[in-house]
Scaffold this motif. Structure first.
Motif, mmCIF file in Angstrom:
data_model
loop_
_atom_site.group_PDB
_atom_site.id
_atom_site.type_symbol
_atom_site.label_atom_id
_atom_site.label_comp_id
_atom_site.label_asym_id
_atom_site.label_seq_id
_atom_site.Cartn_x
_atom_site.Cartn_y
_atom_site.Cartn_z
ATOM 1 N N LEU A 73 0.782 -0.903 -0.227
ATOM 2 C CA LEU A 73 -0.335 0.056 -0.080
ATOM 3 C C LEU A 73 0.695 1.608 0.471
ATOM 4 O O LEU A 73 0.762 2.405 -0.090
ATOM 5 C CB LEU A 73 -0.848 -0.017 1.121
ATOM 6 N N SER A 79 -0.066 3.768 -5.049
ATOM 7 C CA SER A 79 -1.093 4.553 -4.223
ATOM 8 C C SER A 79 -1.968 5.210 -5.786
ATOM 9 O O SER A 79 -2.914 6.023 -5.510
ATOM 10 C CB SER A 79 -0.099 5.651 -3.895
ATOM 11 N N GLU A 80 -0.919 5.329 -6.592
ATOM 12 C CA GLU A 80 -1.761 5.823 -7.789
ATOM 13 C C GLU A 80 -2.587 4.914 -8.472
ATOM 14 O O GLU A 80 -3.909 5.095 -9.046
ATOM 15 C CB GLU A 80 -0.750 6.218 -9.069
ATOM 16 N N ARG A 83 -5.581 5.693 -6.763
ATOM 17 C CA ARG A 83 -6.534 6.451 -6.309
ATOM 18 C C ARG A 83 -7.746 6.048 -8.034
ATOM 19 O O ARG A 83 -8.774 7.207 -7.721
ATOM 20 C CB ARG A 83 -5.241 8.034 -7.159
ATOM 21 N N GLU A 86 -10.361 4.968 -6.900
ATOM 22 C CA GLU A 86 -11.461 5.726 -5.661
ATOM 23 C C GLU A 86 -12.075 6.179 -6.666
ATOM 24 O O GLU A 86 -13.847 6.544 -6.235
ATOM 25 C CB GLU A 86 -10.696 5.686 -4.687
ATOM 26 N N LEU B 73 -5.722 9.233 0.218
ATOM 27 C CA LEU B 73 -4.604 7.982 0.171
ATOM 28 C C LEU B 73 -3.152 7.994 -0.622
ATOM 29 O O LEU B 73 -2.689 7.424 -1.016
ATOM 30 C CB LEU B 73 -5.453 7.314 -0.692
ATOM 31 N N THR B 74 -3.534 8.907 -1.643
ATOM 32 C CA THR B 74 -1.883 9.071 -2.623
ATOM 33 C C THR B 74 -0.611 9.816 -1.926
ATOM 34 O O THR B 74 0.545 9.619 -1.883
ATOM 35 C CB THR B 74 -2.534 9.863 -3.532
#
Lengths: 331, 331
Positions: A73, A79-80, A83, A86, B73-74
């Motif tokens: 994570l 992370s991208e 994004r 989400e 979150l990024t």
DNA sequence: CATATTATTGTTACACGTAACATTAACATA
DNA sequence: TATGTTAATGTTACGTGTAACAATAATATG
């Protein structure tokens, strides 16, 4: 002592109706008469009612939650991806449950089981090899699954990603074209995608009659590791004139190490990374790298999963997204 | 057509016992006789039984899931917090449900409601200001809540973080000590923590009889933004000799922009960031920055939450973690 | 052998929101 | 007035794992 949180029944009792009426109001206020709307609204407010998805999940097993399983994570790449995912699921009213498995197959099994035990409506996972147990679980669970990161074939159901091997081949070829001959590959983690990239690199070198050389570790990549690898290689292969790293972190670490050691980039050594993170595209000198569509992978995966949750059939089994060779100033 | 996934009853039928017996086996194999153990194991395997947490959540509302609510979150800062949290909860058998609210209060409300609707056993949230509705929800839900990032006082129940204002004050003071006088602050996002940092910066400047100046935007920070801000400031305040950025991204962007423009760092302009990400501590020149314990915040928050889930009382309402001024080579 | 004890399995009830069907009230139309 | 129609609310049943209690079988003890 600790009063439990109010249920629909509590609200209904306060208003003097059945919980079904309150349930209707919650679904669509116009399903109840206007005087009741007001009283129900007040009662909900007074009690501070918080919806409870558990009974609904139990009776129709639609949780409106989707599971996203990633190796890590923290890695910026993922992370991208998150994004992207989400960005689609949040506005669609789905809650994402994230899990990571630290590149271990055992952990992958356990994590998938956990996600399924919460009745996720769909899964986005990120490896293309899976144990038989995992395959069976996914089959039995009967939820749509999308595999991301590599455009692997054949997928369990559907895969979205890039062709990692081709991308590494292309960059290696580009480095050779730029005049680098003794190109060494810096690998870390040794996950599935790294292995594919190594394959592409080796093939490109051999196609040009050059000898591939890989510096490897199973531990995670970092800036420091890039620097360490550089020192090692310069000691053992002082005539190295090119370094292709399995990700930007290693490349940047190696590049800084060169700057500190007074080695000119790209004149003495050319350096290339993989992914094209923001930093690589802002730094001086600009890093040569393979730009990958990470956020788009997440977005597309989510969109296709959503489409299937809405009952549509699989449209395309494998979606192979383009990557881009960014020349930068380090080659 | 689509066969639903097998239930405990299906397994029990196959073995010829009641589901209660299978349930016992799942909880602790030794609760059933050894011949049955074998037959149950086989049946579970044959059917590919996947546990279902929904009924248990419904009847005793312990979900073994915890909700983590972050602005983004990024952002790398939060990635590291997540790592800290997961490092504790994953081995403890808890599933984390991540959500983000993009710095909007409305969204925060909605996200908390969603997390609670899945009956999370506890919450880690990351703002210190909350609407009345949020406070009421948290109170009604009756789950333990920990606020992270800033060591805010008084917390709803418990807060863990650093003193952002003090940290900004300390770095500003350090820059002034190093001889920088016209220090400008680069701010982005303008969230709660940024506002605190600005306060610390302004106080430090005023304490030394200097005039604070802030360049602001509500949009997200990035390397590019750091560069843009630098150009702007040099045009409007050419005698600027110090830049303190609300995070490392802006600082690095500004630093690269200086390199491109031929401005010497730190001789002509000193630059400092905030957080101390890996890149800042590897780059050339090393970035001056405030090192914050991001992963530790996540870890501690998870440990304290876990402790409370195990029935222990709150040990310490506010946990204020130390930050560290890293001098680097850019001041 | 009779009773006490333990080991093993079974039975019942429950959590709570909602789909599906049922009922009642209110109004319209012939 | 009688019947049809619609609107509004109520009733019932359901999903699935587990706590709590019950029952039975097996073994031990006097």
């Amino acid at each position: 002592m600790k009063k439990k949180r109010p249920t629909l029944q509590d609200v209904a009792d306060l208003v003097g109706v059945t919980k079904m009426t309150v349930s209707r109001y919650l679904k669509n206020a116009d399903l109840v008469s206007s005087p009741l709307q007001i009283r129900i609204r007040e009662a909900l407010d007074t009690l501070g009612y918080i919806p409870n998805r558990a009974p609904d999940i139990l009776s129709n097993s639609k949780s409106h939650a989707i599971g996203v399983l990633l190796p890590s994570l923290t890695n910026q790449v993922f992370s991208e991806v998150i994004r992207g995912v989400e960005g689609v699921f949040e506005p669609a009213g789905y809650q994402t449950m994230l899990a990571h498995y630290g590149y271990s197959r055992e952990s992958e099994e356990a994590r998938i089981a956990t996600l399924l035990s919460y009745n996720v409506d769909g899964l986005i996972i990120s490896e293309s090899f899976h144990t038989d147990r995992v395959r069976k679980m996914l089959e039995v669970a009967g939820v749509p699954v999308i595999e991301i990161m590599d455009s692997v074939s054949p997928p369990i159901e559907q895969a979205i990603g890039i062709d990692n091997e081709a991308a590494a081949y292309a960059m290696t070829h580009f480095m050779i074209e730029k005049g680098h001959r003794k190109v060494v590959y810096f690998a870390a983690r040794m996950d599935e995608r790294t292995l594919l990239k190594i394959k592409g690199y080796e093939r490109a070198m051999q196609d040009q009659g050059l000898t591939p050389l890989c510096v490897k570790t199973t531990s995670a990549s970092s800036f420091t590791l890039g620097a360490t690898f550089l020192e090692e290689v310069l000691k053992q292969q002082p005539d190295t004139d090119g370094i292709f790293c399995t990700n930007d972190d290693l490349a940047i670490g190696a590049l800084y190490a060169c700057q500190k050691a007074g080695i000119k980039v790209p004149e003495q050594i050319g350096i290339a990374g993989f992914h094209g993170h923001d930093i690589s595209r802002a730094m001086v000198p600009l890093l040569a790298t393979v730009i990958t569509p990470r956020e788009e992978i997440g977005r597309l995966a989510a969109e296709h999963l959503l489409s299937r949750l809405q009952g549509n059939p699989i449209q395309q089994r494998v979606i192979d997204l383009p990557f881009k060779i960014e020349a930068g100033e380090s080659l």
